[in-house]
Every structure is written in C-alpha cells, then in structure tokens.
Design a protein around this motif. Structure first.
Motif, short mmCIF file in Angstrom:
data_model
loop_
_atom_site.label_atom_id
_atom_site.label_comp_id
_atom_site.label_asym_id
_atom_site.label_seq_id
_atom_site.Cartn_x
_atom_site.Cartn_y
_atom_site.Cartn_z
N HIS B 62 51.07 -7.96 48.68
CA HIS B 62 51.75 -9.23 48.46
C HIS B 62 53.12 -9.02 47.84
N CYS B 84 41.72 -18.37 46.89
CA CYS B 84 41.34 -16.97 47.10
C CYS B 84 39.83 -16.80 47.12
N PRO B 85 39.26 -16.35 48.19
CA PRO B 85 37.81 -16.18 48.26
C PRO B 85 37.31 -15.01 47.42
N ALA B 86 38.21 -14.13 47.05
CA ALA B 86 37.78 -12.95 46.33
C ALA B 86 38.06 -13.04 44.84
N ALA B 88 40.83 -12.97 43.23
CA ALA B 88 41.65 -11.82 42.89
C ALA B 88 42.87 -12.18 42.07
N ILE B 89 43.22 -13.48 42.06
CA ILE B 89 44.49 -13.86 41.44
C ILE B 89 44.26 -14.57 40.12
N ILE B 115 47.38 -9.82 40.52
CA ILE B 115 46.44 -9.74 41.64
C ILE B 115 45.67 -8.44 41.48
N CYS B 120 41.00 -7.95 46.21
CA CYS B 120 41.65 -8.62 47.33
C CYS B 120 41.14 -8.08 48.66
N ILE B 121 40.90 -8.97 49.59
CA ILE B 121 40.45 -8.55 50.91
C ILE B 121 41.53 -8.75 51.96
N CYS B 123 43.04 -11.38 53.08
CA CYS B 123 42.74 -12.40 54.08
C CYS B 123 43.96 -13.27 54.37
N LEU B 125 44.83 -15.98 52.68
CA LEU B 125 44.66 -17.40 52.36
C LEU B 125 45.61 -17.86 51.27
N LEU B 137 52.18 -11.74 52.34
CA LEU B 137 51.56 -10.40 52.38
C LEU B 137 52.35 -9.52 53.34
#
Ligand code: SF4
Ligand code: SF4
Lengths: 345, 173
Positions: B62, B84-86, B88-89, B115, B120-121, B123, B125, B137
């Motif tokens: 990122h 963020c689904p993971a 991470a942020i 992050i 982070c994956i 993705c 999003l 990204l």
C-alpha cells in the motif's frame, strides 16, 4: 629403447591424462546441463558464460571443505580408497588407440600409449581392480550405510563382469585378437564396424558397462534414498571429489572402449576414398573418435535422466538370469554363424 | 462385502506380455520422451537479468497518497479499517492545527496509521472503501523480514514521498 621413443610416449601419456581429466571435469557440467534441459530448466549458468567455469568452482569448493576422517575409521584404508578409485580409473585408457599413426618428419608416432597384445584382458583386470577403491573406502569408513554400499558395489561388479566378459568373448570370436589396437584397425570404413555383427553383444556390453560404472539405473552402491550416500557417506572434501571424479573418468573410458570395440574407434565412413593424406586421416579420425565418445557420454547421461533406479533383487535378476544366458546364447549364435560363413561363403 | 457406493473398482493387474517384459521398448519410449524435453523451450526466467512484468491490476504494498500540493489525503475516517476483512489496519486520528494546512488536506488526519503486512491478504478492499482516494495498493512486493514487529508498517513506510507535480509525466497505461 631410445630416448625419443620414451619422450614420445611420455608426451602422449600426459596429453591423454590431461584430456581425460578435462573431459571428466566438463562431464560434471554437461551432466547438470543435460539434466536441466531434460527437465525444462537451464542448469548451472551463473559461473562464466553458459556455466563454463562451474567445474572450476566446484573443484575449488571441494578443496576448501573441511577434511573429516571419522574417529573409528581405518585411517590408511580410508585414505587409500579414493586414491585406488582414481588411479584405476585413469590407467584403463592406456590401451585405447586414440588414432592412427602421425608422421612427423621421418618419425611415425602411434597414437596409442601401449598396444598390448592382451589389451582387452588388461582392461578387464583394471576394471576389476576399480571396485577395490569403492570397497575399501566403504569398509574403512566403519559406517553401516557405507558398508552396505560397498557390499552392493562388490557383488554388483562381480555379477556384471561375467556378463561383460561373456559378451566380449563373442566379439573376440569375430575379431580373433585381444589387442584393442588391432580390433579397431579391423573395423575400417563403416560396414566393418563390429556393431553390425554383434548387436546383441553390444547391448549386453553397454548394460554391463552402466553397471560397472555405477551409473543410473545401476547406481545402487550410492543410492541416496536408501543408503544416505552409499560407500562415500563418510567422505568429505576432495576425497569425495576424487570418488566423483573417478566415476566420470570411468564413464569417459568406458565410452572410449565401447566406441573402439563396437563403433570402429577412429574409423569413419569413406576414410580412404576422400583422397586425404594419411596425417589428415589420422587427425580427422581422432576428432571422429572423440565425437563418438561424446555421443556415448551423452547417452550415459540421457539414460540417467530417463530411467529410475533398479531394486537390488531386480539388479541381480537382470545380471544373472537375463544377461548371462543371453550372452551365452550370443556366443553360440556367433559360433554357428561364423561356421556357416566359413563353409558356404 | 458389497460396495454401497457403487464406486468400488478392482484394479486389474495383468501380467506383462513378452513385449513389455523385454523392457527395451519401454526404455526407448522413455528416452524419446526425455529427448523431446531436451529440445523444448525452457520456461525458466533468468531472474535478476530478466524480470517478469507485473500484471496491470497487481496488488502490492500500500501507499498513502498525497494530493497535488503534496498534502496527505487521508482523513482518518477509518473506512478502510472497517472494510478490511483481515483486520490489518489501525490508526489514531488527530486534529489539524493551525499552520499545518500544507501537511494535511483535511481537518482531521491520521497521526498514526499502521498496516500489519502479515495479516493483510492484499484484497484491495481498503482501496475501494477509501472516499478520499488516499490509499492504493500500487507498490511492489512486501519484502521478507526477520521479526514480526517489523511487518507492521507505519506511516514512514506507507506515505508516498513528496513529489513535484509539475515534473510528473503523464504515463499511458
Ligand atoms: S488489502 Fe485488504 S486485507 Fe490488506 S489492508 Fe486492505 S482491506 Fe485489509
Ligand atoms: S485511507 Fe481512506 S478510508 Fe482509510 S482512513 Fe484514510 S481516508 Fe479513510
């Protein structure tokens, strides 16, 4: 003996020795390159263009590695093992005729180090000695894997020497001489090559040669999957290097032997019809001979990256139950054919 | 026993016929396969000299963007973290003081923005969620490191370096 003769032989010996070593060195590179190409890879290509300096790097690495002699090993024999292996590998090439005669001034120089009249037997004797290097090394390491490897090497070499010897007897029946120089000289041109009269014998011979060189698919003495490293498990540094080297020298020498016994050695088609002077014929002959040798070396490697390793019982079955009966049948057939040829033609 | 699934199959092992037992035809077949590969084109890429181009929509590391005046665009709204689904942020918001207008575009900005690259994956999003077009990204790979804590990238690694917009060339993608 005159001084010039000794000098001439000495130079020839040195040349042959150097060529043998260089070819053995570059066989290691060729093997890895060929393996790479056959597996859709590049092979080593970082040291020098096309990886040409790779063998030097490998050699240098071997020298700088730590020498380890295991505490419970028999020191003398442990050191002697690789020495015997490499010496026996090197001296086989003495009876191989590398070319015809060169005329320099008023001297004719034969390109064969020693034209022994029992050359074939000499080769056999030396090959039989070769296994001592492996056996001594494996036994002296005092390690069960090394010992297993050594035992395998010994029994394998005994079994396959018989097949090899029998296949050669048929060849000797055709050629009527034991001198390698004469055998090659008889095969001038193309149609006289022994492969045309002894195809089955050649097949047996090449199979046995693979086994004698401990090459895949007969590399059971050093089979990594079962025996760690086989007979050289305990070896490190240049002693391991010598074992590897002797394997490649063996491969080179047996390629030379097969080329000279069955594929006409330095003879090439139409060699006397092109109107070349005898020196040129000799030089081209040497080149042709080396091309044949390289062909065989390539074949050795080609087989290595194609076939999987035999199981030990399969190895023994092949040696004793297939190759030896076949070789005997080949002798009988050769005898029958030569009698038919003698009486009717 | 009878098979209930009806999928049981007994594999038949025929004894080898004489042609197969000679073993030589099989060897020749094998040899022909390997020699074919010998002449095949090699798909290996010689890495340091030859670099495979990234795909156009490659999602890498990122970067937090600046606007045309060199100010950070992010307003610490937290939408990226929320999307963020993971998980991470993380960030800590702060209010812009007087005299800081040349640093931050909005009145609220992210004082800390982190992050976790191990979570982070990639993705993308966060990029999609951002209302300020502040995060993209568009970097290259996230490189390896020795310690877990070094994978938590702060603003020092994320915010893109200042640039002079007048020098920027238009690139046709
Ligand atoms: S790319 Fe996906 S996982 Fe990574 S920080 Fe953005 S939203 Fe989270
Ligand atoms: S990067 Fe965008 S979405 Fe995330 S906090 Fe900043 S402004 Fe909001």
């Amino acid at each position: 003996m005159e001084v010039a003769f000794i000098l001439e032989k000495l130079i020839l010996v040195v040349i042959v020795f150097v060529i043998t070593l260089v070819i053995a060195m570059y066989s290691t590179l060729a093997e890895r390159k060929i393996a790479g190409f056959m597996q859709d890879r590049h092979g080593p290509d970082r040291a020098g263009i096309f990886g040409l300096l790779q063998p030097l790097c490998d050699g240098g690495k071997f020298f700088f590695k730590e020498e380890i002699i295991p505490a419970y090993a028999h020191k003398t024999l442990f050191v002697l093992g690789p020495v015997i292996a490499i010496i026996t590998a090197c001296i086989t090439s003495a009876v191989i005729p590398w070319g015809q005669e060169l005329t320099i001034g008023d001297r004719t120089v034969s390109l064969q180090v020693a034209d022994v009249n029992i050359g074939v037997l000499y080769v056999f004797g030396v090959i039989a000695l070769g296994v001592y290097g492996i056996m001594l090394g494996g036994w002296a390491s005092n390690n069960k894997f090394a010992l297993m490897g050594a035992i395998r090497a010994a029994s394998q070499s005994i079994s396959y020497e018989i097949g090899m010897g029998l296949s050669l007897i048929a060849l000797l029946m055709v050629t009527g001489t034991l001198s390698v120089g004469e055998i090659v000289a008889q095969q001038s041109g193309f149609v006289n090559w022994n492969i045309w009269v002894q195809p089955l014998g050649f097949l047996i011979f090449i199979t046995c040669a693979f086994a004698e060189c401990n090459r895949v698919p007969f590399d059971l003495p050093e089979c990594e999957t079962e025996l760690v490293g086989g007979y050289h498990t305990e070896y490190s540094s240049m002693k391991l290097g010598l074992y590897m080297f002797s394997e490649y020298i063996n491969m080179f020498v047996s390629s030379a032997l097969m080329a000279s016994l069955y594929f006409g050695g330095y003879n090439f088609p139409f060699m006397y019809d092109l109107g070349l002077s005898s020196n040129w014929i000799t030089i081209i002959g040497v080149i042709v001979f080396f091309l044949k040798i390289f062909g065989f070396i390539f074949f050795f490697m080609w087989i290595r990256w194609t076939l999987p390793r035999f199981r030990y019982d399969q190895l023994m079955n092949l040696g004793w139950k297939v190759l030896i009966p076949l070789a005997i049948a080949n002798i009988v057939l050769t005898g029958v054919f030569s009698i038919i040829k003698d009486t009717y033609f | 026993m009878q098979s209930l699934s009806n999928r049981k199959r007994v594999i038949e092992q025929k004894p080898m016929n004489i042609w197969e037992r000679i073993y030589l035809p099989a060897i020749v077949k094998g040899l022909s396969i390997t020699i074919k590969h010998f002449f095949k084109k090699i798909p290996t890429i010689k890495y340091p000299e030859q670099i495979r181009p990234y795909s156009k929509n490659f999602r890498g590391q990122h970067s937090l963007k600046r606007d045309e005046m060199g100010r950070e665009r992010c307003t610490a709204c937290g939408l990226c973290a929320l999307s963020c689904p993971a998980e991470a942020i993380t960030m800590v918001a702060a209010e812009r003081k007087k005299g800081e207008e040349h640093l931050y575009r909005e009145e609220k900005y992210a004082a800390v923005y982190e992050i976790n690259m191990l979570r982070c994956i990639f993705c993308g999003l966060c990029e999609e969620a951002c209302p300020k077009e502040a995060i993209y990204l568009d970097g290259s790979h996230v490189t390896a490191d020795y310690l877990r804590k070094d994978f938590i990238y702060g603003k020092d690694k994320l915010v893109e370096p200042k640039f002079d917009i007048t020098q920027l060339k238009q690139e046709n993608k």
